[in-house]
Design an enzyme around this catalytic site. Structure first.
Site, short mmCIF file in Angstrom:
data_model
loop_
_atom_site.label_atom_id
_atom_site.label_comp_id
_atom_site.label_asym_id
_atom_site.label_seq_id
_atom_site.Cartn_x
_atom_site.Cartn_y
_atom_site.Cartn_z
N ASP A 103 79.37 7.64 17.78
CA ASP A 103 78.53 6.63 17.25
C ASP A 103 78.16 5.64 18.29
OD1 ASP A 103 77.53 4.93 15.05
OD2 ASP A 103 79.06 5.89 13.81
N ASP A 200 73.86 3.84 15.24
CA ASP A 200 73.66 2.75 14.00
C ASP A 200 72.53 2.14 13.90
OD1 ASP A 200 75.95 1.84 12.25
OD2 ASP A 200 75.44 -0.15 13.49
N GLU A 255 70.44 6.49 12.39
CA GLU A 255 70.36 5.72 11.14
C GLU A 255 69.41 4.77 10.79
OE1 GLU A 255 73.38 3.14 8.25
OE2 GLU A 255 73.28 2.66 10.42
N HIS A 317 80.32 6.90 4.82
CA HIS A 317 81.15 5.95 4.77
C HIS A 317 80.65 4.55 4.07
CE1 HIS A 317 78.82 5.09 8.47
NE2 HIS A 317 79.48 3.92 8.40
N ASP A 318 79.41 4.58 3.87
CA ASP A 318 78.74 3.37 3.56
C ASP A 318 78.48 3.10 1.89
OD1 ASP A 318 78.83 1.88 5.84
OD2 ASP A 318 76.95 2.86 6.42
#
Ligand code: GLC
Length: 512
Positions: A103, A200, A255, A317-318
């Site tokens: 990430d 990210d 993302e 995960h969000d």
């Protein structure tokens, strides 16, 4: 340029498995997952048949945002292990034929990063301009319930900008020193052999240089939901040039958190920005054929002509896990697995969806995340019996419902489990160029059935998903035999009988 990629470039055929390290597997008994825990369970991913792993951040962090607030990009938080552990992870993954993505968080650092400590030390600091300081705030709003995107710094008498928590100050990518420092971070990891990065909030590095108030912020939305500035593209082009200078087709997956496929497409640039971007409309989609059909058609009509390779993601995960979004229905989760793994594009699986996990129910006194995202971050149950492979301190969050039944141990042992469904679907995908790389074409079907053909040369597959809660008749043109039902149905290999049970999906092969 995307147009010149060979079909066989690895990331087009890849199936990516997202590891959220805090909750994957704990090796040292402190109740938090770690890198040696990942190493100990790589075989689970190989057994499943995914071929690429994306690991959410494991870097040094005060953990205000569970590791997305980084205080050293080139070192590992002791909670997760050491630099050597990550090197072992890269090497062991490669030894098993897995690729590894890390990430990369370019938009902000932690407020404890030495760069920010220096920046806030005085207005005359040589790093003052590494972050975004203003005398007056505007109306911009931060995410994660943080309110204003500006925090007042008492000592130097200015406000700094943060799209997320006040502990996550935003970097100023218009400063060439920041660009150079962050490129150094990328080189550090590329030199260690990572196969690429998940970037990210890739759409956030460029800020509106006029700092104008935004009506959507006034209406209560956070900037991250719509920030879409030309300068973010320039930042990505710089990152892409750097990554492309390395051998081995390293990949950038961004993302782009804007819920619009048309906007997401812009981040592929002219084949000189992201190789792939997440496209989140399906992540919000309820179990509804109209919503899915619309998302999928839109991807096909917008992305294919632009030669932009799509991605598919149902959970991460969000967000609330898709099984939970589908009212906890395992049957729907199984049908969704067939759909996810047979669309045109690279699927991203979130750890635990292959075990059929639902979100954990978190009592108010156990809540950790300021953004309320704990439910999907619950630990993976490995063994059937408590403590489910978490053998030391109790895990940092409670387990999801029915951890024994959804443990990896039990799922492996049961040949009818959702784990084996994912495994079979991935096996079929690997064996079929049509499923991996073929065109996508919708075929006429009753409104509650989504049916499409995948074709690559002579290789053809048909996929049908019945969203209705009742059996429906459907006879596609041609003669087909079933390769895999989501559940129930006649034996694989027998002729497709022209009907689908309620909430059932099937992959069909031509009868020979
Ligand atoms: C991304 C991450 C999320 C994090 C945020 C800020 O959306 O997926 O977990 O809170 O960025 O870094």
């Amino acid at each position: 340029m995307t147009g010149t990629y060979s079909d066989e470039i690895w990331w087009k055929s890849a199936v990516v498995y997202q590891i959220y390290p805090r909750s994957f597997a704990d090796s040292n008994g402190d109740g938090v997952g770690d890198i040696p825990g990942i190493l100990a369970h790589l075989d689970h991913i190989c057994r499943l048949g995914a071929d690429t792993v994306w690991v959410s951040p494991v870097f040094k962090s005060p953990m205000a945002d569970a590791g997305y607030d980084i205080s050293d990009y080139c070192d590992i938080d002791p909670l997760f292990g050491t630099l050597d552990d990550v090197q072992r992870l890269i090497d062991e993954a490669h030894a098993r034929g897995l690729r590894l993505l890390l990430d990369f968080v370019p938009n902000h650092t932690s407020d404890r990063h030495p760069w920010f400590i220096e920046s806030r030390s005085s207005r005359a600091s040589p790093k003052r301009d590494w972050y975004i300081w203003r005398d007056e705030p505007n109306d911009w709003r931060a995410a994660l319930g943080a309110g204003s995107a500006w925090t007042w710094d008492e000592k130097t008498g200015q406000y700094y900008l943060h799209f997320f928590l006040p502990q996550q100050p935003d970097l100023n990518w218009r400063n060439p020193e920041v660009v150079e420092a962050m490129h150094g971070v990328l080189r550090f990891w590329l030199d260690r052999g990572v196969d690429g990065f998940r970037i990210d909030v890739a759409h956030c590095t460029g800020k509106d240089p006029t700092f104008a108030d935004h009506p959507r912020c006034l209406a209560g939305e956070a900037l991250v939901d719509f920030n879409d500035q030309p300068y973010s593209h320039e930042v990505l082009r710089g990152i892409r040039r750097l990554v492309d200078s390395y051998p081995g087709d390293r990949v950038l997956v961004g993302e782009v958190n804007i819920r619009s496929t048309a906007s997401v497409l812009q981040y592929y640039g002219a084949g000189d920005e992201l190789h792939m971007s997440f496209n989140f409309p399906p992540l919000d989609a309820p179990w509804d054929p109209i919503v899915f059909r619309t998302c999928i058609r839109e991807v096909d009509t917008l992305m294919r002509p632009a030669d932009a390779w799509p991605t598919w993601v149902l959970s991460n995960h969000d967000n609330v896990r898709h099984r939970t979004r589908y009212n906890g229905s395992l049957r729907r989760a199984r049908a969704a697995a067939i759909l996810l793994l047979s669309l045109r594009g690279t699927p991203f699986l979130f750890q635990g969806e292959e075990l059929g996990l639902e979100d954990a129910r978190i009592d108010p006194d156990r809540r950790v995340d300021p953004g309320g995202r704990d439910g999907c971050r619950a630990p993976l149950p490995w063994t059937e019996q408590p403590p489910h492979g978490w053998n030391g301190a109790p895990p940092w969050l409670p387990f999801p419902p029915n951890p024994g039944q959804h443990s990896a141990e039990r799922q492996w042992a049961d040949s009818g489990s959702i784990f084996h469904l994912y495994r079979h679907a991935l096996e079929l995908r690997r064996a079929s160029p049509a499923l991996r790389l073929g065109d996508w074409e919708e075929i006429d079907s009753p409104p509650e059935i989504l049916a499409f053909r995948r074709r690559y040369g002579d290789d053809v597959r048909l996929v049908c998903v019945n969203f209705a809660d009742r059996e429906l008749q459907f006879t596609p043109p041609g003669k087909w035999r079933a390769a895999l039902y989501s559940e129930g149905g006649p034996a694989a290999g027998t002729r497709f009988p022209g009907k689908l049970e309620r909430e059932q999906a099937v992959i069909l092969e031509p009868e020979t």
